[in-house]
Motif scaffolding. Structure first.
Motif, short mmCIF file in Angstrom:
data_model
loop_
_atom_site.label_atom_id
_atom_site.label_comp_id
_atom_site.label_asym_id
_atom_site.label_seq_id
_atom_site.Cartn_x
_atom_site.Cartn_y
_atom_site.Cartn_z
N VAL A 184 50.67 117.84 38.47
CA VAL A 184 49.38 117.40 39.88
C VAL A 184 48.68 117.84 39.05
CG1 VAL A 184 50.67 119.26 41.35
CG2 VAL A 184 49.84 120.17 38.59
N ASN A 185 47.18 117.59 40.03
CA ASN A 185 46.06 118.02 38.96
C ASN A 185 45.51 119.40 39.67
OD1 ASN A 185 44.49 118.47 41.70
ND2 ASN A 185 44.04 116.03 42.73
N ALA A 186 44.29 119.46 39.72
CA ALA A 186 43.58 120.94 39.37
C ALA A 186 43.98 121.74 40.67
CB ALA A 186 42.79 121.12 38.49
N VAL A 220 48.91 119.61 33.47
CA VAL A 220 47.68 119.60 34.48
C VAL A 220 46.66 118.21 34.87
CG1 VAL A 220 46.39 120.99 35.99
CG2 VAL A 220 48.62 122.27 35.32
N SER A 221 46.82 117.76 35.83
CA SER A 221 45.05 116.54 35.24
C SER A 221 43.91 117.07 35.49
CB SER A 221 46.23 114.98 35.25
OG SER A 221 45.55 115.75 36.82
N LEU A 222 42.87 116.82 34.56
CA LEU A 222 41.09 118.08 34.86
C LEU A 222 40.95 116.84 35.04
CD1 LEU A 222 42.77 120.26 31.83
CD2 LEU A 222 42.54 120.61 34.45
N GLY A 223 41.00 115.30 35.59
CA GLY A 223 40.19 114.57 35.72
C GLY A 223 39.26 113.85 34.39
N ALA A 224 37.49 114.14 34.36
CA ALA A 224 37.28 113.44 32.51
C ALA A 224 37.61 114.89 31.76
CB ALA A 224 36.06 113.60 33.33
N GLU A 225 37.89 115.51 31.92
CA GLU A 225 38.34 115.83 30.73
C GLU A 225 39.64 116.19 30.13
OE1 GLU A 225 37.69 120.91 31.46
OE2 GLU A 225 35.57 120.16 32.85
N GLY A 226 40.66 114.93 30.95
CA GLY A 226 41.88 115.09 30.46
C GLY A 226 42.69 115.79 31.03
N LEU A 227 43.71 116.52 30.33
CA LEU A 227 44.97 117.33 31.38
C LEU A 227 45.52 118.50 29.88
CD1 LEU A 227 47.33 116.20 28.76
CD2 LEU A 227 47.55 113.85 30.34
N ALA A 240 40.40 113.14 27.60
CA ALA A 240 40.39 112.50 27.94
C ALA A 240 39.67 111.25 27.21
CB ALA A 240 39.84 112.09 29.87
N ARG A 241 40.39 110.08 27.37
CA ARG A 241 39.89 109.03 26.32
C ARG A 241 37.72 109.00 27.20
NH1 ARG A 241 41.06 106.09 23.19
NH2 ARG A 241 43.80 105.84 22.79
N ARG A 242 36.97 108.64 26.62
CA ARG A 242 35.71 108.61 27.33
C ARG A 242 35.08 107.56 27.49
NH1 ARG A 242 30.89 111.13 25.44
NH2 ARG A 242 31.16 113.29 25.49
N ALA A 251 43.54 107.51 40.35
CA ALA A 251 43.69 107.73 38.54
C ALA A 251 44.63 108.56 38.24
CB ALA A 251 42.02 108.98 38.12
N GLY A 252 45.07 109.47 39.15
CA GLY A 252 46.28 110.51 38.73
C GLY A 252 47.71 109.07 39.31
N ASP A 253 47.84 107.71 40.39
CA ASP A 253 48.93 107.69 40.66
C ASP A 253 49.21 106.65 38.73
OD1 ASP A 253 49.55 108.66 42.66
OD2 ASP A 253 48.20 106.84 43.89
N ALA A 276 49.16 107.38 28.74
CA ALA A 276 49.19 107.17 30.08
C ALA A 276 47.80 107.76 30.18
CB ALA A 276 49.99 108.91 30.50
N GLN A 277 47.34 108.26 29.40
CA GLN A 277 46.18 109.04 29.76
C GLN A 277 44.46 107.78 29.17
OE1 GLN A 277 43.89 112.76 30.05
NE2 GLN A 277 44.38 112.86 27.63
N ALA A 278 45.17 106.75 28.27
CA ALA A 278 44.96 105.03 28.06
C ALA A 278 44.49 104.41 29.45
CB ALA A 278 45.07 104.75 26.45
N ALA A 279 45.73 104.25 30.11
CA ALA A 279 45.90 103.32 30.54
C ALA A 279 45.50 103.63 32.15
CB ALA A 279 47.78 103.58 31.49
N ALA A 280 45.04 105.54 32.83
CA ALA A 280 44.31 106.00 33.56
C ALA A 280 42.40 106.14 33.22
CB ALA A 280 44.44 107.63 33.49
N ALA A 281 41.92 105.52 31.63
CA ALA A 281 41.16 105.90 31.65
C ALA A 281 40.73 104.53 31.80
CB ALA A 281 40.98 105.71 29.71
P1 ADP Z 1 43.75 113.05 40.73
O1 ADP Z 1 43.50 111.36 40.92
O2 ADP Z 1 46.03 113.05 41.13
O3 ADP Z 1 42.89 113.66 41.12
P2 ADP Z 1 42.61 113.30 38.50
O4 ADP Z 1 41.78 112.72 38.47
O5 ADP Z 1 43.26 114.47 37.44
O6 ADP Z 1 44.17 112.86 38.84
O7 ADP Z 1 42.87 112.30 36.79
C1 ADP Z 1 43.87 111.91 36.11
C2 ADP Z 1 43.97 111.47 34.87
O8 ADP Z 1 43.11 110.52 34.95
C3 ADP Z 1 42.96 112.21 34.05
O9 ADP Z 1 44.64 113.09 32.99
C4 ADP Z 1 42.61 111.40 32.51
O10 ADP Z 1 43.54 111.10 32.15
C5 ADP Z 1 42.09 109.99 33.67
N1 ADP Z 1 40.69 110.32 34.40
C6 ADP Z 1 40.49 110.87 35.92
N2 ADP Z 1 38.63 111.27 35.53
C7 ADP Z 1 38.23 110.33 34.48
C8 ADP Z 1 37.36 110.05 33.27
N3 ADP Z 1 36.38 110.13 34.16
N4 ADP Z 1 36.64 109.42 32.34
C9 ADP Z 1 37.85 109.55 32.23
N5 ADP Z 1 39.45 109.60 32.12
C10 ADP Z 1 39.11 110.03 33.16
#
Ligand code: ADP
Length: 304
Positions: A184-186, A220-227, A240-242, A251-253, A276-281
């Motif tokens: 889940v996201n936050a 719990v995914s945290l966007g740019a902050e990782g998970l 998360a990767r910068r 991103a979550g998918d 997973a975080q590399a792929a999302a980045a």
């Molecule tokens: P959702 O799309 O479900 O709201 P998040 O926004 O939490 O999910 O993002 C899911 C994952 O994507 C994060 O855990 C992180 O690995 C990656 N991610 C999302 N935004 C960023 C970002 N700005 N920079 C780097 N990675 C990101």
């Protein structure tokens, strides 16, 4: 076609996207600048994310053949997704998401119509072939009772279940006892915990509360902050990767599709989370949703 190791039970939508100078007011007609249509829906997105990363993945879904639904199924096939469990009723319209993006992507307005996603019957779930699977993955754009039954069948067959409780829906907490891994996201984590009677809390505490309701692990995914990850071994944060974010939709998918791919391969949690975080980045550094999802070699290159 080889036997799938991952079965995604989920939605398939056609996303219709227009770019406009701003969002229209009620009753107003605006001149837009661009129109595009692409394949979407959380089920389709997660299946494509896994397929691009080399997983043997099948999608169980319902795509009506009106409004050119057959082309949506063909596109999934072209991505390497096993589409044999996609029901294709001739007289139904596929799901659709109508998206208006305001100037500079600053805001958007979305209306979705479930279409044939909303009519996926229990009989289709009863007929799912589960032999040989490692993971069953679901999100929440299908009827919740279909997901509940699929998870029940998966457990009876020794298949692990991943629930991405997105979008949040009232009543989804009843699925938790049948979930092995909850993602889940936050916001979704907080909504679930609030429904369960809890108050506002940090992600770690939210994840722990949710884990106590059944899942053996919670992410719990945290966007740019990782998970944040919680399992029997404890709680950890993974940054998360910068990257320079261009488009974070989906991103979550990508995270879910990549995570389950790594877990189905037997990768250790630590490695699966990095993968997973590399792929999302990579996905957030490019425009689009499925268009932005990386192939295996790109993720491996980033992990070197
Ligand atoms: P959702 O799309 O479900 O709201 P998040 O926004 O939490 O999910 O993002 C899911 C994952 O994507 C994060 O855990 C992180 O690995 C990656 N991610 C999302 N935004 C960023 C970002 N700005 N920079 C780097 N990675 C990101």
């Amino acid at each position: 076609m080889s036997v799938a190791e991952i079965l995604v039970l989920g939605s398939v939508n056609r996303d219709l996207i227009v770019h406009a100078p701003r969002l229209p007011l009620p009753g107003e007609t605006l001149r837009g600048q661009r129109f595009g249509s692409c394949l979407g829906g959380k089920g389709a997105n997660q299946a494509v994310a896994s397929a691009r990363l080399g997983a043997k993945v099948a999608l169980a879904a319902r795509v009506g053949l009106l409004e050119n639904g057959a082309a949506m199924v063909e596109q999934l096939k072209g991505e390497g997704v096993d589409t044999r469990a996609i029901a294709q009723p001739a007289d139904e319209v596929p799901g659709v998401a109508l998206i208006v993006v305001g100037a500079e992507d600053a805001e958007n307005q979305i209306v979705t119509v479930a279409g044939s996603n909303g009519t996926l019957p229990l009989a289709q779930v009863e007929a799912l072939e589960l032999a040989g699977l490692r993971w069953l993955v679901a999100q929440q754009e299908l009827p919740l009772e279909s997901i509940a039954r699929a998870f029940e069948r998966a457990h009876a067959a020794g298949v692990k279940t991943l629930l991405n409780a997105a979008p949040y829906r009232p009543g989804c907490e009843s699925l938790l006892p049948r979930v092995d891994l909850l993602v889940v996201n936050a916001l979704e984590a907080q909504a679930l915990v609030t429904t369960l009677g809890g108050g506002a809390a940090e992600p770690e505490a939210l994840a722990q509360t949710l884990r106590a309701k059944g899942p053996s692990a919670v992410l719990v995914s945290l966007g740019a902050e990782g998970l944040c990850w919680v399992d029997a071994q404890g709680t950890r944060r993974v940054p998360a990767r910068r990257v320079k974010a261009v488009d974070t939709v989906g991103a979550g998918d990508t995270l879910v599709g990549a995570l389950v791919t790594a877990l189905a391969e037997g990768q250790a949690i630590e490695n699966a989370l990095s993968f997973a975080q590399a792929a999302a980045a990579i996905a957030v550094s490019r425009a689009g949703v499925q268009d932005a999802m990386p192939h295996r070699d790109e993720v491996e290159q980033l992990l070197k």
